[in-house]
Design a protein around this motif. Structure first.
Motif, PDB file in Angstrom:
ATOM      1  N   THR E  80      48.462 -12.457  28.060  1.00 50.04           N
ATOM      2  CA  THR E  80      48.947 -12.239  26.700  1.00 50.04           C
ATOM      3  C   THR E  80      48.564 -10.846  26.243  1.00 50.04           C
ATOM      4  N   VAL E 102      43.200  -5.230  21.249  1.00 46.78           N
ATOM      5  CA  VAL E 102      42.625  -6.048  22.321  1.00 46.78           C
ATOM      6  C   VAL E 102      42.111  -7.358  21.747  1.00 46.78           C
ATOM      7  N   GLU E 103      41.445  -7.284  20.592  1.00 48.08           N
ATOM      8  CA  GLU E 103      40.934  -8.513  19.983  1.00 48.08           C
ATOM      9  C   GLU E 103      42.080  -9.470  19.665  1.00 48.08           C
ATOM     10  N   SER E 105      45.057  -9.668  21.069  1.00 45.32           N
ATOM     11  CA  SER E 105      45.557 -10.220  22.336  1.00 45.32           C
ATOM     12  C   SER E 105      44.687 -11.363  22.812  1.00 45.32           C
ATOM     13  N   ARG E 106      43.391 -11.111  22.795  1.00 51.22           N
ATOM     14  CA  ARG E 106      42.484 -12.072  23.398  1.00 51.22           C
ATOM     15  C   ARG E 106      42.340 -13.346  22.566  1.00 51.22           C
ATOM     16  N   VAL E 107      42.398 -13.207  21.260  1.00 50.59           N
ATOM     17  CA  VAL E 107      42.274 -14.398  20.422  1.00 50.59           C
ATOM     18  C   VAL E 107      43.542 -15.252  20.548  1.00 50.59           C
ATOM     19  N   ARG E 110      43.491 -16.907  23.880  1.00 50.59           N
ATOM     20  CA  ARG E 110      42.519 -17.993  23.940  1.00 50.59           C
ATOM     21  C   ARG E 110      43.081 -19.287  23.347  1.00 50.59           C
ATOM     22  N   GLU E 114      43.178 -22.240  25.841  1.00 51.88           N
ATOM     23  CA  GLU E 114      42.170 -23.281  25.654  1.00 51.88           C
ATOM     24  C   GLU E 114      42.768 -24.591  25.172  1.00 51.88           C
ATOM     25  N   LEU E 211      38.156 -15.092   9.816  1.00 51.72           N
ATOM     26  CA  LEU E 211      37.904 -16.246  10.676  1.00 51.72           C
ATOM     27  C   LEU E 211      39.237 -16.822  11.121  1.00 51.72           C
ATOM     28  N   ALA E 223      40.036 -23.041  19.604  1.00 52.60           N
ATOM     29  CA  ALA E 223      39.539 -21.671  19.694  1.00 52.60           C
ATOM     30  C   ALA E 223      39.158 -21.226  18.297  1.00 52.60           C
ATOM     31  N   MET E 224      38.238 -20.304  18.250  1.00 50.73           N
ATOM     32  CA  MET E 224      37.779 -19.789  16.979  1.00 50.73           C
ATOM     33  C   MET E 224      37.302 -18.366  17.191  1.00 50.73           C
ATOM     34  N   GLN E 225      37.464 -17.534  16.179  1.00 47.99           N
ATOM     35  CA  GLN E 225      36.969 -16.163  16.276  1.00 47.99           C
ATOM     36  C   GLN E 225      36.602 -15.686  14.895  1.00 47.99           C
ATOM     37  N   LYS E 226      35.348 -15.300  14.742  1.00 47.34           N
ATOM     38  CA  LYS E 226      34.944 -14.606  13.533  1.00 47.34           C
ATOM     39  C   LYS E 226      35.131 -13.122  13.802  1.00 47.34           C
ATOM     40  N   GLY E 227      35.715 -12.396  12.846  1.00 44.69           N
ATOM     41  CA  GLY E 227      35.895 -10.964  13.020  1.00 44.69           C
ATOM     42  C   GLY E 227      35.355 -10.190  11.833  1.00 44.69           C
TER      43      GLY E 227
ATOM     44  N   GLU F 100      36.449  -6.526  23.906  1.00 42.17           N
ATOM     45  CA  GLU F 100      36.339  -7.521  22.845  1.00 42.17           C
ATOM     46  C   GLU F 100      34.871  -7.845  22.548  1.00 42.17           C
ATOM     47  N   ASP F 107      30.497  -5.753  15.269  1.00 45.13           N
ATOM     48  CA  ASP F 107      30.788  -6.389  13.976  1.00 45.13           C
ATOM     49  C   ASP F 107      29.594  -7.212  13.476  1.00 45.13           C
ATOM     50  N   LEU F 201      30.753 -15.561  15.815  1.00 41.47           N
ATOM     51  CA  LEU F 201      31.167 -16.931  16.108  1.00 41.47           C
ATOM     52  C   LEU F 201      32.451 -16.877  16.906  1.00 41.47           C
ATOM     53  N   GLN F 202      32.412 -17.413  18.090  1.00 44.50           N
ATOM     54  CA  GLN F 202      33.609 -17.525  18.896  1.00 44.50           C
ATOM     55  C   GLN F 202      33.596 -18.917  19.468  1.00 44.50           C
ATOM     56  N   MET F 203      34.762 -19.443  19.787  1.00 44.07           N
ATOM     57  CA  MET F 203      34.774 -20.766  20.382  1.00 44.07           C
ATOM     58  C   MET F 203      35.976 -20.867  21.270  1.00 44.07           C
ATOM     59  N   ASP F 204      35.798 -21.485  22.413  1.00 48.13           N
ATOM     60  CA  ASP F 204      36.957 -21.845  23.204  1.00 48.13           C
ATOM     61  C   ASP F 204      36.682 -23.168  23.889  1.00 48.13           C
ATOM     62  N   GLY F 205      37.748 -23.911  24.131  1.00 42.32           N
ATOM     63  CA  GLY F 205      37.589 -25.210  24.774  1.00 42.32           C
ATOM     64  C   GLY F 205      38.215 -26.280  23.920  1.00 42.32           C
TER      65      GLY F 205
END
Lengths: 257, 253, 257, 253, 257, 253
Positions: E80, E102-103, E105-107, E110, E114, E211, E223-227, F100, F107, F201-205
């Protein structure tokens, strides 16, 4: 090229042009003397050195193995590259090819490709899998304008005298590059309202538009490229085409040493 | 080095090499100064089957500004092998070998040029290897040195260079391609003739200490021969273009 | 390294040198204490950490599959890389290796390659097609001068203790890296007229010339590199060679933990 | 060009092409101005199966400073093919083809824009090829030209563009993908209608001098048709957003 | 994004937030209107255009042949990529993707990966050797904030309507992309002490933290990402999760045209 | 995550994991501050089989100038995996994963550091993964945080980090490599102990909402254990080098 072109120089060239003259005494429709030597670099499969006035260009051909393009599974591959390396002029810089060098590569490539100069079908070893890749590399050593025509003449001469090194790659005897056409490139510069052939470096620096025309032995058109920010009229292009055909014949008639 | 295979006989019983040379004999060398018009100085060297062009631009204002040295000129060398200079095509762009060679050549010249006469300036030396056949870095140094003189860059001296080495268990001067491929050692050397100091020295292969000593002397002696060829090339250049001869008192010994 | 070296520092080092002394009290012909730990990175096929004075370097060896070079169809491939990453010194920057890092890589590579330390013929799986590629990566963590010798010692120690992971790649049992020589690298700095071994960072910053000499167990010369803008006399080089042979023996004699 | 294979019949006895067009007929063209909100000007062009978006940012201060021209605005064009715009995925990043097309398009506009009104400024033109089906550079010029007008950039005129070419030994206008693949020549052309001058001209393939002449006339005539579509798109744009219409007297003939 | 955000704008948005309001009149827990069109790019195996307020994004899916990863010899490959190209906003620049792209793309990757949305085992042709590679490319055309959710929705829609072009690659009949989950991405911005969903560009410019939460049809977290540089409390995250589940249902319920 | 294969049994009936840990137990962690001499601050962390080094340079003048922020220090993080840190060699240079991770770690620290005390300055944090075995980003945060304190960079607090996750359908703390490979979820978390706020905080799965909730609490609790280890490492550091202890009042709680 230098952004700061002296106004004096520009004035001079324009004034001369208004009287039908050029700095080096040529008529608008005359190219500078061109000389071509071939076979000058041993390890190359083909090579040529072209001098066009003070412009001095080396061209080398290398043939390696590779895989064909998906949509041309039985054709060899032709790659033409030109670099404007800093040895050739104070304004050139190191690094990957910039747009002007890319344009030169592609216009020279187009002339060779579109005239079907190389019979790529004869460069296939195993369809879809293994073909010869022909690399034509153009290295200007002293840049005094019109690398389009000097480079094209060198590429054509190098290819015409090149061999395919089948033996080195383990596929039988070497054979001559399968050449079947003889394209010739002629480039024009438009300075103010005047169109002149084979511009010098100083003429290039003040010119508004450029036109490169590649013709074949029959005088047919094979490739064309208008360059720079200026424009040409329909009539000018027709005139250029006639002259390109005539001068193309002269280029083809050159004895290569 | 090729690892010293001794199956291939490179030198016969009379000490004559494949190309007819004696063990201590140079390949034919031809030097021509002032071969390019755009460059401030230039030289072309044919050395055996090597064909090398060097061009010098400068001293000119260094830019961007942050590369300027307020006390002296910056000297930069770019050694480039043309893609078609060897049997297997070289990909355009600087590989690690070219980066290293560019660096050791620049290092060799930096103290020989009177850089302190040109604060904030830059001197660019471009070395193009049109055809390569072992020994291109020495040929490059020789050409660069004449090109610098041709450009009128003030220098302590010209810098000649030459390699000695070993093949078939014998010391030999100025290895050719076959000798380099299966040879046992290679020792490229560049000196400043006026002082006898060594400004470039690299070695790879296998030499006893005694062999190293003799090889180094061999290459240094050869440098002195090449020095004469360099001076001769410049003399011919000045003779033919007396009116635009650059002001290079330092190199006219 | 920093372009602005304090004149005071330079003066100091020169004055000391004139009296035969060095800032850290060593004689000109003494290396700093060197210690070597091996087997410190689990996933690496071989690894070593070298401390040379305050200089601290990690070296890791990885062995992957690849294709041989065309002109060496039955030999494995050795690749040595050094990076000067910004963790190790405030003057280093991120990005692709610059000329100083490239020189370090190549000089260390040359010492290993030219001493024929690795029997590359034992790393061939299928001639022309599949061989082991040995990657030696040198990572300075704290840079206090003379990465040439610290990196070389680490590379040699890591290779000497490395295994070839044949099993992981599906080609039978693992076996020890086929090592057959024990090269040692010794580097000199010339400061004014004085030549001293194993320069510190401050000594490097003021030195005019550098000389790296790699010798083998027999005391024969395997690789050499003069660096920086200064020069060496014939006599100096001979002296360095004698000392490099002697100190090389000391480096080889080090116990690795 | 594809090399002129004549096995594939592209034109029937009545002069009708695979997609039903006459030899001198354009594909359907739809132009819409002002389709993006961030850009200072924008246009969307559907031309047969081509889908092209152009956006203009500027005139704005050129930075970094060293790229500024104290006498005029700098014009930059970036032509980009989306990775999914053709059958075989295009790798992101500018290849040589895109670099050349960007250059010839920028060259075509540089003298048409009154750049001297904006010294030290920069005008950026972005052309995104969302779907490609032969003729994207002409579609790109057409879109860019409307986007520039939409941005209120003062120009001598709009710039229409169109290609003529040859297939099955016949001259045809505006080649589609199949025609391009096996065709014998392609001649993309862009003109300034006010003066009739040609500002973009490329050709590849094989044409006799007479064929070239007729093909060039064919493409220039088609440009005049497209010119009307461009003006119409701008008229519609101004009609719907009369209150924020840019000051572009030059383009309203 | 622009480093110089006007203080006035910041003040404005903060003051509104303090009163529970937003510039465009939305409540904190409301997304902008989203519309999705699919099948809009012929040559793509799947495609979608998403409008989220004024944000406008194209997504295309291409499927090519490739080799599997060593550690997943029987799985196809998913890639992706998102670029922030300058057409979409005056602050974006040409060149290789920067960390923000990049962030993104990756989020987005994911979320798809996932949730096991694509059954990669169905994309294997020959284990260890040949698999389908699915490229999802996200191209923002007009950037007005929250490309995370607009891009994710587009990627999901494009994949759900994509086919695997087996025929073109010479491996039998085309078949639908093996899709088995329906992830939905919902992104929050924290401005001062206030958390609001689906930030506009101006809200992004003044926000402290971000978030992104991806949930599946069952409301489970995938999936989760705090930025960004700010922080979230445990309670805030729990609240966001509840809302993300609810709004994710709305996103999934959208009719795609 | 590996996709949740449950064929491999990672936890036995008594809740004991392959390496002998309980489900809520951390791997052994060793932290050492001040391990490098050139860096302004540094720390080494061994966490299970992870070996991580962090170094801090700065606050120092940011250059080139255009990256300076007149109101605060710029914080940059570079996370780098050594080529030999994992089984399959990592190619040198930043891949997308490293880019990343560098970004989320930067951050996490940017608001914890009192950057407004150092306008126009830059603080560089380098994290080198010497050996990787799942959990390197958390180990990197933990090391960076101690290195920043060691450098005397004023911060609101230290930042501990830890992951919780799921394998064999059970929530577990601090996944090891095998657990990560075949596990079902991973949730790396970093907090500011003083405020309890979450900065990474990141999560995958795959987690139900309830599982997520418990996993987050698990990782936050573990952060508090690690916080003690960080403080202890700094105490030992100050004890051994009391005379050059940096002025870091903020981190000494």
């Amino acid at each position: 090229m230098s952004d700061v072109v002296s106004h004096i120089m520009k004035d001079q060239i324009f004034k001369l042009a208004a009287r039908g003259m050029r700095e080096d005494g040529r008529a608008f429709d005359r190219m500078r003397p061109m000389s071509i030597e071939t076979g000058i670099v041993g390890p190359a499969e083909g090579s040529a050195r072209v001098r066009l006035g003070d412009t001095d260009v080396f061209v080398g051909v290398k043939v390696e193995l590779g895989t064909p393009f998906q949509d041309r599974p039985t054709d060899g591959v032709l790659m033409t590259g030109a670099e404007l390396r800093p040895i050739a002029h104070a304004d050139f810089e190191t690094g990957p090819p910039q747009p002007p060098a890319v344009e030169i590569s592609r216009v020279i490539d187009r002339g060779i490709r579109e005239s079907q100069m190389i019979d790529l079908s004869k460069l296939c070893i195993t369809p879809k899998e293994k073909v010869y890749m022909v690399f034509v590399d153009i290295e200007p050593l002293d840049y005094f304008g019109n690398i389009f025509d000097a480079g094209a003449a060198g590429a054509v001469a190098a290819l015409r005298t090149a061999k395919v090194p089948a033996k080195r790659h383990g596929f039988g005897e070497d054979f001559p590059m399968p050449v079947r056409a003889f394209p010739a490139s002629v480039t024009f510069a438009k300075i103010g309202k005047h169109v002149m052939v084979d511009p010098t470096l100083r003429e290039e620096l003040v010119s508004d538009a450029r036109l490169t025309i590649v013709t074949d032995e029959k005088g047919d058109v094979r490739a064309m490229q208008k360059g720079l920010s200026g424009s040409f009229s329909y009539a000018e292009i027709k005139e250029c085409l006639l002259l390109a055909t005539k001068l193309g014949r002269d280029v083809r008639a050159l004895k290569t040493g | 080095m090729g690892g010293g295979s001794t199956d291939i006989k490179l030198i016969d019983e009379k000490g004559i090499r494949l190309d007819g040379r004696r063990v201590d004999q140079l390949r034919p060398i031809k030097i021509e100064a002032g071969v390019l018009k755009n460059a401030d100085g230039s030289a072309y060297v044919e050395w055996g089957k090597n064909k090398v062009l060097a061009a010098v631009y400068g001293p000119r204002e260094a830019h961007p500004r942050h590369i300027q040295d307020p006390t002296r000129a910056v000297v930069d060398v770019i050694y480039n092998m043309c893609s078609f200079s060897v049997e297997e095509r070289v990909r355009p762009g600087p590989g690690r070998r070219s980066v290293e060679i560019s660096k050791v050549i620049a290092d060799a010249f930096r103290n020989v040029i009177f850089t302190e006469q040109f604060p904030r300036a830059k001197i660019d030396v471009y070395i193009e290897i049109l055809q390569a056949n072992a020994g291109t870095r020495c040929a490059g140094v020789v050409a660069a040195s004449v090109a610098l003189a041709d450009a009128g860059v003030p220098m302590m001296d010209l810098v000649p260079a030459c390699a000695a080495g070993k093949a078939n268990n014998q010391l030999i001067l100025d290895l050719g391609k076959e000798e380099d491929n299966v040879g046992q050692a290679d020792l490229p050397t560049a000196i400043v003739p006026k002082t006898g100091e060594i400004v470039l020295l690299q070695m790879d292969g296998h030499l006893t200490q005694d062999e190293f000593d003799r090889a180094l002397q061999m290459s240094m002696n050869a440098c002195m021969q090449i020095y004469e060829l360099q001076k001769d090339a410049l003399r011919r250049r000045y003779a033919t273009s007396a009116n635009d001869a650059p002001d290079t008192e330092e190199v006219r010994q």
